[in-house]
Design an enzyme around this catalytic site. Structure first.
Site, PDB file in Angstrom:
ATOM      1  N   GLU A 265     -36.581 -31.133  47.042  1.00 24.40           N
ATOM      2  CA  GLU A 265     -36.167 -31.369  45.172  1.00 24.40           C
ATOM      3  C   GLU A 265     -36.691 -32.711  44.966  1.00 24.40           C
ATOM      4  O   GLU A 265     -36.126 -33.610  45.626  1.00 24.40           O
ATOM      5  CB  GLU A 265     -34.342 -31.510  45.680  1.00 24.40           C
ATOM      6  CG  GLU A 265     -33.920 -31.379  43.462  1.00 24.40           C
ATOM      7  CD  GLU A 265     -32.873 -30.380  43.671  1.00 24.40           C
ATOM      8  OE1 GLU A 265     -32.375 -30.205  44.320  1.00 24.40           O
ATOM      9  OE2 GLU A 265     -32.111 -31.496  42.546  1.00 24.40           O
TER      10      GLU A 265
ATOM     11  N   ASP B  37     -35.834 -34.866  41.258  1.00 23.81           N
ATOM     12  CA  ASP B  37     -34.949 -34.743  39.826  1.00 23.81           C
ATOM     13  C   ASP B  37     -35.317 -35.896  39.191  1.00 23.81           C
ATOM     14  O   ASP B  37     -34.741 -37.007  39.491  1.00 23.81           O
ATOM     15  CB  ASP B  37     -33.422 -34.851  40.593  1.00 23.81           C
ATOM     16  CG  ASP B  37     -32.647 -33.588  41.405  1.00 23.81           C
ATOM     17  OD1 ASP B  37     -33.188 -33.218  41.512  1.00 23.81           O
ATOM     18  OD2 ASP B  37     -31.816 -34.051  42.331  1.00 23.81           O
TER      19      ASP B  37
ATOM     20  N   GLU C 110     -32.807 -36.406  36.164  1.00 24.68           N
ATOM     21  CA  GLU C 110     -31.616 -36.806  35.498  1.00 24.68           C
ATOM     22  C   GLU C 110     -30.796 -37.336  33.699  1.00 24.68           C
ATOM     23  O   GLU C 110     -31.150 -38.640  34.486  1.00 24.68           O
ATOM     24  CB  GLU C 110     -30.539 -36.583  36.000  1.00 24.68           C
ATOM     25  CG  GLU C 110     -30.504 -34.692  36.858  1.00 24.68           C
ATOM     26  CD  GLU C 110     -28.675 -34.876  37.321  1.00 24.68           C
ATOM     27  OE1 GLU C 110     -27.672 -33.924  37.338  1.00 24.68           O
ATOM     28  OE2 GLU C 110     -28.313 -35.107  38.444  1.00 24.68           O
TER      29      GLU C 110
END
Ligand SMILES: *[C@@H]1O[C@H](CO)[C@@H](O)[C@H](O)[C@H]1NC(C)=O
Length: 298
Positions: A101, A103, A105
């Protein structure tokens, strides 16, 4: 005459396919809104996507394609005003417990206080590599471009083309790197007021709902996973048909891209000025000592 027209049509189709492989794509072709019961919408003929969040639900979308390496750009405009408690997540992820993953955010804040840009990299289910940043602009008044450059040697996070983080492939030193699990692109807007803003002390103010974030300018120069295994890289789409070649075309420059000295210096500058958290400088989190890459890439 009919023959010439159909040949011309073929060439045109080939040219169109070649363009759409790299050019800005339409949201309805590339994405599915996967949850939120109508709170996510594709508008403006496929050029704009909006997600909303209210007391009942957030919303989210995912890419139709899975990518195995790529340079993926998206322009986002985040929830304005009092966005405390809201999180806009924008990430690549594979499936399963040993997933990879990458990311971005965005943690909202009360009016006038800054967003936190949170980044993380998971390899085979193992994350805990957070770095957080302030932004040098208000991410709610205009669209800004957030990019992930993922190739066999680097995962580079960029904001308006300025690199903020470079997670290098250090497999030769025994550190896992995401390179074999295709990843889909996901994004969602949701309520995380149990932890997101000032450690969960500031709650979402529902009198400001619905909250809304917008997306445009998606572009993927990428290798796309194809049914039955393998990938097809951006440059191959379109040229394949025209040349009748079965051999895959090479990927674009992004495939071998790394930061030159100038960009490395710019990244260091951004990190010195805007990084507010770095897992590599937080030894109390790790009983066994800092993750090994910390002594190699900071
Ligand atoms: C919100 O603003 C406060 C005060 O400036 C800051 O400490 C905090 O890191 C900001 N971001 C979040 C997500 O709480």
């Amino acid at each position: 005459m009919a023959r010439r027209v159909s040949l011309l049509q073929l060439l045109l189709l080939g040219a169109l396919a070649a363009c759409s492989a790299a050019a800005a794509a339409s949201f309805d072709q590339e994405f599915d809104i996967t949850w939120g019961d109508g709170r996510g919408k594709i508008q403006d003929g496929g050029r704009l996507l909006t997600l909303t969040l209210d007391r009942t639900s957030g919303s989210g979308f995912q890419s139709r394609h899975e990518y195995l390496f790529g340079k993926i750009d998206m322009q986002l405009k985040l929830v304005p005003g009092n966005s405390a408690g809201t999180v806009t997540a924008y990430y690549l992820s594979s499936q399963g417990s040993a997933h990879d993953e990458i990311d971005f955010e965005f943690l909202g804040n009360v009016s006038g206080e800054p967003y936190t840009l949170h980044t993380n990299v998971f390899t085979q289910g193992q994350g805990q590599r957070e770095q957080q940043f302030r932004l040098w602009f208000d991410p709610t008044t205009d669209f800004h471009t957030y990019s992930i450059l993922w190739n066999p040697k680097h995962i580079i996070f960029m904001v308006d083309d300025l690199p903020i983080r470079d997670f290098r492939n250090l497999e030769s030193k025994g550190i896992a790197f995401p390179k074999s699990q295709p990843m889909r692109l996901y994004s969602s807007l949701w309520n995380a007021d149990d932890w997101a803003t000032q450690g969960g002390r500031v709650k979402t103010d529902w009198s400001h709902a619905p909250f809304s974030a917008s997306y445009r300018g998606f572009r993927a120069d990428a290798c796309v996973a194809v049914a039955g295994g393998g990938t097809r890289c951006g440059a191959a789409v379109g040229t394949e048909g025209a040349a009748g070649a079965a051999a895959p075309a090479p990927a674009g420059d992004w495939y071998n891209q790394e930061l030159d000295l100038t960009l490395q210096q710019r990244m260091r500058w951004v990190q010195r000025k805007y990084m507010i958290y770095n897992y590599c400088t937080d030894p109390k989190r790790y009983q066994q000592g800092l993750p090994a890459e910390c002594s190699m890439q900071q």
